[in-house]
Write an enzyme that holds these catalytic residues in place. Sequence first.
Site, PDB file in Angstrom:
ATOM      1  N   GLU A  58      14.227 -27.710 -20.615  1.00  0.00           N
ATOM      2  CA  GLU A  58      13.007 -26.924 -20.429  1.00  0.00           C
ATOM      3  C   GLU A  58      11.984 -27.238 -21.531  1.00  0.00           C
ATOM      4  O   GLU A  58      10.790 -27.365 -21.259  1.00  0.00           O
ATOM      5  CB  GLU A  58      13.375 -25.423 -20.406  1.00  0.00           C
ATOM      6  CG  GLU A  58      12.221 -24.456 -20.313  1.00  0.00           C
ATOM      7  CD  GLU A  58      11.365 -24.601 -19.062  1.00  0.00           C
ATOM      8  OE1 GLU A  58      11.703 -25.373 -18.159  1.00  0.00           O
ATOM      9  OE2 GLU A  58      10.304 -23.944 -19.013  1.00  0.00           O
TER      10      GLU A  58
ATOM     11  N   ASN B 165      -4.688 -25.853   3.901  1.00  0.00           N
ATOM     12  CA  ASN B 165      -3.630 -26.168   2.928  1.00  0.00           C
ATOM     13  C   ASN B 165      -2.452 -26.728   3.702  1.00  0.00           C
ATOM     14  O   ASN B 165      -2.171 -26.252   4.808  1.00  0.00           O
ATOM     15  CB  ASN B 165      -3.122 -24.900   2.228  1.00  0.00           C
ATOM     16  CG  ASN B 165      -4.072 -24.413   1.180  1.00  0.00           C
ATOM     17  OD1 ASN B 165      -5.089 -25.039   0.906  1.00  0.00           O
ATOM     18  ND2 ASN B 165      -3.738 -23.267   0.597  1.00  0.00           N
ATOM     19  N   GLY B 166      -1.718 -27.653   3.105  1.00  0.00           N
ATOM     20  CA  GLY B 166      -0.548 -28.208   3.787  1.00  0.00           C
ATOM     21  C   GLY B 166      -0.789 -29.666   4.120  1.00  0.00           C
ATOM     22  O   GLY B 166      -1.709 -30.304   3.587  1.00  0.00           O
TER      23      GLY B 166
ATOM     24  N   GLU C 185       4.566 -31.657 -19.563  1.00  0.00           N
ATOM     25  CA  GLU C 185       3.572 -31.265 -18.567  1.00  0.00           C
ATOM     26  C   GLU C 185       2.238 -30.823 -19.150  1.00  0.00           C
ATOM     27  O   GLU C 185       1.214 -31.042 -18.518  1.00  0.00           O
ATOM     28  CB  GLU C 185       4.122 -30.229 -17.581  1.00  0.00           C
ATOM     29  CG  GLU C 185       4.468 -28.902 -18.167  1.00  0.00           C
ATOM     30  CD  GLU C 185       5.057 -27.947 -17.127  1.00  0.00           C
ATOM     31  OE1 GLU C 185       4.738 -28.059 -15.952  1.00  0.00           O
ATOM     32  OE2 GLU C 185       5.839 -27.065 -17.538  1.00  0.00           O
TER      33      GLU C 185
ATOM     34  N   LYS D  97       8.258 -28.684 -20.777  1.00  0.00           N
ATOM     35  CA  LYS D  97       7.026 -28.009 -21.211  1.00  0.00           C
ATOM     36  C   LYS D  97       6.131 -28.991 -21.961  1.00  0.00           C
ATOM     37  O   LYS D  97       4.932 -29.050 -21.742  1.00  0.00           O
ATOM     38  CB  LYS D  97       7.331 -26.818 -22.135  1.00  0.00           C
ATOM     39  CG  LYS D  97       7.879 -25.566 -21.487  1.00  0.00           C
ATOM     40  CD  LYS D  97       6.906 -24.768 -20.662  1.00  0.00           C
ATOM     41  CE  LYS D  97       6.950 -25.149 -19.221  1.00  0.00           C
ATOM     42  NZ  LYS D  97       7.922 -24.579 -18.373  1.00  0.00           N
TER      43      LYS D  97
ATOM     44  N   ARG E 265      -4.232 -23.142  -8.599  1.00  0.00           N
ATOM     45  CA  ARG E 265      -3.493 -23.777  -7.502  1.00  0.00           C
ATOM     46  C   ARG E 265      -3.957 -25.199  -7.236  1.00  0.00           C
ATOM     47  O   ARG E 265      -3.327 -25.922  -6.467  1.00  0.00           O
ATOM     48  CB  ARG E 265      -3.648 -22.943  -6.234  1.00  0.00           C
ATOM     49  CG  ARG E 265      -3.027 -21.576  -6.336  1.00  0.00           C
ATOM     50  CD  ARG E 265      -3.137 -20.866  -5.024  1.00  0.00           C
ATOM     51  NE  ARG E 265      -2.336 -21.509  -3.999  1.00  0.00           N
ATOM     52  CZ  ARG E 265      -1.226 -21.021  -3.486  1.00  0.00           C
ATOM     53  NH1 ARG E 265      -0.788 -19.862  -3.892  1.00  0.00           N
ATOM     54  NH2 ARG E 265      -0.572 -21.666  -2.546  1.00  0.00           N
TER      55      ARG E 265
ATOM     56  N   CYS F 259      -3.325 -26.292  -2.973  1.00  0.00           N
ATOM     57  CA  CYS F 259      -4.703 -25.842  -2.761  1.00  0.00           C
ATOM     58  C   CYS F 259      -4.779 -24.325  -2.609  1.00  0.00           C
ATOM     59  O   CYS F 259      -3.800 -23.680  -2.264  1.00  0.00           O
ATOM     60  CB  CYS F 259      -5.269 -26.467  -1.504  1.00  0.00           C
ATOM     61  SG  CYS F 259      -4.952 -28.227  -1.377  1.00  0.00           S
TER      62      CYS F 259
ATOM     63  N   TRP G  13      -6.102 -29.649  -4.266  1.00  0.00           N
ATOM     64  CA  TRP G  13      -5.166 -30.490  -5.010  1.00  0.00           C
ATOM     65  C   TRP G  13      -4.874 -31.658  -4.075  1.00  0.00           C
ATOM     66  O   TRP G  13      -4.197 -31.502  -3.065  1.00  0.00           O
ATOM     67  CB  TRP G  13      -3.905 -29.707  -5.334  1.00  0.00           C
ATOM     68  CG  TRP G  13      -2.952 -30.437  -6.235  1.00  0.00           C
ATOM     69  CD1 TRP G  13      -2.983 -30.483  -7.598  1.00  0.00           C
ATOM     70  CD2 TRP G  13      -1.816 -31.221  -5.848  1.00  0.00           C
ATOM     71  NE1 TRP G  13      -1.941 -31.246  -8.074  1.00  0.00           N
ATOM     72  CE2 TRP G  13      -1.217 -31.713  -7.025  1.00  0.00           C
ATOM     73  CE3 TRP G  13      -1.244 -31.560  -4.619  1.00  0.00           C
ATOM     74  CZ2 TRP G  13      -0.078 -32.513  -7.022  1.00  0.00           C
ATOM     75  CZ3 TRP G  13      -0.123 -32.360  -4.604  1.00  0.00           C
ATOM     76  CH2 TRP G  13       0.460 -32.833  -5.787  1.00  0.00           C
TER      77      TRP G  13
ATOM     78  N   HIS H 160      25.951 -41.908 -26.145  1.00  0.00           N
ATOM     79  CA  HIS H 160      26.284 -42.733 -24.975  1.00  0.00           C
ATOM     80  C   HIS H 160      25.068 -43.488 -24.452  1.00  0.00           C
ATOM     81  O   HIS H 160      25.063 -43.937 -23.309  1.00  0.00           O
ATOM     82  CB  HIS H 160      26.907 -41.859 -23.883  1.00  0.00           C
ATOM     83  CG  HIS H 160      28.179 -41.196 -24.311  1.00  0.00           C
ATOM     84  ND1 HIS H 160      29.336 -41.903 -24.561  1.00  0.00           N
ATOM     85  CD2 HIS H 160      28.474 -39.903 -24.596  1.00  0.00           C
ATOM     86  CE1 HIS H 160      30.292 -41.068 -24.956  1.00  0.00           C
ATOM     87  NE2 HIS H 160      29.787 -39.843 -24.987  1.00  0.00           N
TER      88      HIS H 160
ATOM     89  N   LYS I 297      -0.014 -25.209  -9.643  1.00  0.00           N
ATOM     90  CA  LYS I 297       0.947 -24.114  -9.555  1.00  0.00           C
ATOM     91  C   LYS I 297       1.371 -24.004  -8.102  1.00  0.00           C
ATOM     92  O   LYS I 297       0.555 -24.208  -7.207  1.00  0.00           O
ATOM     93  CB  LYS I 297       0.241 -22.828  -9.986  1.00  0.00           C
ATOM     94  CG  LYS I 297       1.152 -21.658 -10.243  1.00  0.00           C
ATOM     95  CD  LYS I 297       1.653 -21.696 -11.646  1.00  0.00           C
ATOM     96  CE  LYS I 297       2.524 -20.517 -11.991  1.00  0.00           C
ATOM     97  NZ  LYS I 297       3.389 -20.848 -13.133  1.00  0.00           N
TER      98      LYS I 297
HETATM   99  C1  F6R Z   1       7.054 -26.044 -14.880  1.00  0.00           C
HETATM  100  C2  F6R Z   1       6.803 -25.446 -13.593  1.00  0.00           C
HETATM  101  C3  F6R Z   1       7.416 -26.061 -12.395  1.00  0.00           C
HETATM  102  C4  F6R Z   1       7.960 -24.954 -11.477  1.00  0.00           C
HETATM  103  C5  F6R Z   1       8.468 -25.546 -10.165  1.00  0.00           C
HETATM  104  C6  F6R Z   1       9.082 -24.493  -9.279  1.00  0.00           C
HETATM  105  O1  F6R Z   1       6.411 -25.338 -15.896  1.00  0.00           O
HETATM  106  O2  F6R Z   1       6.099 -24.479 -13.495  1.00  0.00           O
HETATM  107  O3  F6R Z   1       8.409 -26.967 -12.729  1.00  0.00           O
HETATM  108  O4  F6R Z   1       8.984 -24.291 -12.144  1.00  0.00           O
HETATM  109  O5  F6R Z   1       7.414 -26.161  -9.493  1.00  0.00           O
HETATM  110  O6  F6R Z   1       8.161 -23.486  -9.010  1.00  0.00           O
HETATM  111  P1  F6R Z   1       8.617 -22.081  -8.461  1.00  0.00           P
HETATM  112  O7  F6R Z   1       9.394 -21.414  -9.515  1.00  0.00           O
HETATM  113  O8  F6R Z   1       7.347 -21.375  -8.127  1.00  0.00           O
HETATM  114  O9  F6R Z   1       9.457 -22.353  -7.246  1.00  0.00           O
END
Ligand code: F6R
Length: 611
Positions: free
Chosen positions: A484, A103-104, A491, A488, A27, A2, A77, A507, A606
Site C-alpha cells: 500500500e 459513461n461506460g 500514484e 500511494k 471522477r 467520468c 476520463w 531472492h 476515482k
Molecule cells: C488507490 C486506489 C485504487 C482503488 C481501486 C479500487 O489509492 O484508490 O487502487 O483502491 O481502484 O477502488 P474501490 O475500492 O472503489 O473498489
Amino acid sequence: MCGIVGYTGPRQASRILVDGLKRLEYRGYDSAGIAVQVDGATGAPPVVIKRTGKIAELRQAVPKDMAGHCGMGHTRWATHGGVTGENAHPHTDASGKVAIVHNGIIENYMALKGMLEKQGVPFRSETDSEVIAHLVALNYEGDLEAALKASLKHLKGTYGIVCVHADEPGRIVGARNGSPLVVGVGDGEMLLASDVTAMLAHTKRVVYLNDGEVVTMLPHEFRISDGDERRVDPRIDHIAWELEAIEKEGFSCYMEKEIFEQPDSIERAISGRMDHENGCAKLGGLNLSKKELHGIERVRVIAAGTSWHAGLVGCQLLESVARIPAAAELASELRYRNPVLEPASLYFAVSQSGETADTLYAMREVRRRGGTVLGICNVVGSTIARESEGGVYVHSGPEIAVASTKAFTSQLAAFYLLALEFARMHDMSHHEGQRFLAALREVPAAVRKTLAVRDHVQALAKKYCRHADFLFLGRGILFPIALEGALKLKEISYIHAEGYASGEIKHGPIALVSPETPSVFLVPGDHLREKTISNMKEIKARGGPVIALADEDDELVASIADDFIGLPKVDPRFQPFTMVVPLQLFAYFCALELGRDVDQPRNLAKSVTVE
Ligand code: F6R
C-alpha cells in the site's frame, strides 16, 4: 471514471451543472462540457459548451448569465479517443437537436458507426459515445424516452446515459446499464447524476437506478421503467452525508483532509459494533445466522488496488486470529480464470466506491456459480452494496481524493471486527475476545498520536523525494502495508516504488539496492522483528539508505536506520493502522514537494467503472 450531472427545474441550469461537475471532478478531469436547452424556444438546439482540461476552464467559458433551466454536464476520463474538445461530452446528432452524455463503453460502436456512416451520418468525434446521439436522432418520433429505449436495443456494453431533445423542453431522459445513475428528487426540481456528491447541495432524497432502468424527468415529476416497459415503483433513499463532508475544510487538498480524518473515520467504522461484555463483534448487516456463519470453512476476498491490500491484511487476520483459511483475489484476475468455488466458502467484495467494474463483475461471476457474496463498501446504495447478500458499511464518509486513505483504514477496521466475529465462534476465549476489542478500541487514539509524525515525515519527503526508485518492505501482516505504501507513492508522486515481502528481497530485488534506492522498512513489534532487522542490515551492507518505521522505543532499529519514524506502541496485530499513516503522509508530501496534483493524479480516476 467520468461524471454526469443533469438538472431540470426553475433555477439557472448552467450554474448547477458546472458546480455539480466540480464536485464530480475527482471522477475524471481531462475535459468537460455542458448542454443547456434554450428557454422558450422549442426546437432550438441545446447550447453546448466544451473545454479540455479542468472544470475551471469550462467555468470560464460558460457565460455567467447563461439562460436555460434544463441541461446536463459531463466530466471525462478518456477511453476511446484522445483528450480534445471534439471528444469531450456532450455529443450531439447532426441537427444538434439531440444532446447526450455517456459513461461506460459501447463495445459495438465500430459496427454501429459503420452502419450510420453508410446512411450518411457525419461523425465529429473519435468516441464510442457519439453513436448514441445519432441513434436517438434516427429513432426520434416525438418521444425522447421511446427513442432512447429503441436505441438501447442496439447497444452492447455499459452505459449511464443522459439525453435531452430540443423539441421537449424541460425533459431529461436517462438510462443505466453497468454505470451508476442516481435521481435526485428536489422541491420542484429534479437532478440526475453519476454519484450523489453532485447533488448533495440541492437534495438528500435520491433514487438509485438499477441496470436496465430508464428514467424520464420533468421539474415536478419523474417516472422509471424497466426494459420490459414495466413501471418501477421508486424507492426514495435519504443520503446521510453532510455537505461539509465534501468540502476541504481548511486543508490544502482532499487527500490531506482525509488522512487527518482517520481517527474519526475509524471510530465510525467500529462504533456500535463492539460488544465489550461478551468480547465479540456486532455485525448486524451480514444477514447470516450464527449457525450459517459457524458453517463457513473459508473466506475469499475479491477487490482491486487499495481495497485488495485491505483484503490481504483481512485474510491474514482471519487465518491467524480466527483460524479460517482465507485468501484475497484480484477481481480482474478472478473473473476470467474459471475459479473453483469450494463449498462452505464466504466471499467478500471489498470496494470503497462500490462501483469498481472489476470487482462488480467478479462478484457477479461468483454469485452466478452459486457463491455467497457479502460487501464491504463505503458508498451506501452503490451497486456492489446493493448486489451483495449482506455486508458491512465502513462509514468513512465521502472519499474525494483519488488516492484512497481513510477508506482503507476503515476497511481494515471492518476486517478486524469480522476476524473477531469468526474467532469467537471457534477458538477464541471470552477473555481473549475482550482483550482484542480493548486493543481495537485504542486504534483511533493511536492513529491520532501517529499523525503527530507529520512534520518529521514532511522533512523526510523533502530529503528523499528526488530519488527515482523506492523499495517498501514488510513481513507478515505488514507486507500488504508495504504494498500500500508503494502504491500511494506511485500514484500521486509518480515515483517508482515496489512493495515487497522483506524476506523475499534476497531472492532478487536486492539487486536494485544502491545508494540511489532508499528502502522503507516496516518493523513489526512481534516475533518477526529480528528477522526484519536482519533484512535491514542486508540492505545497509550494500549501501542502500534505510528509512525504518517501528515502535517509538525501538532504539536498536533507530540506530541501524538512516532515518527513523517512531510510532506509538500498539498490539502488533494492530500495527497496520499505525504503519500506513506515515506512508500516506510520505506519499502526500513527496507529491507536494514535486508539485504534483495530489487529488487528481495524472491518468487516474476515482471509481474505475470500466474493465
Ligand atoms: C488507490 C486506489 C485504487 C482503488 C481501486 C479500487 O489509492 O484508490 O487502487 O483502491 O481502484 O477502488 P474501490 O475500492 O472503489 O473498489
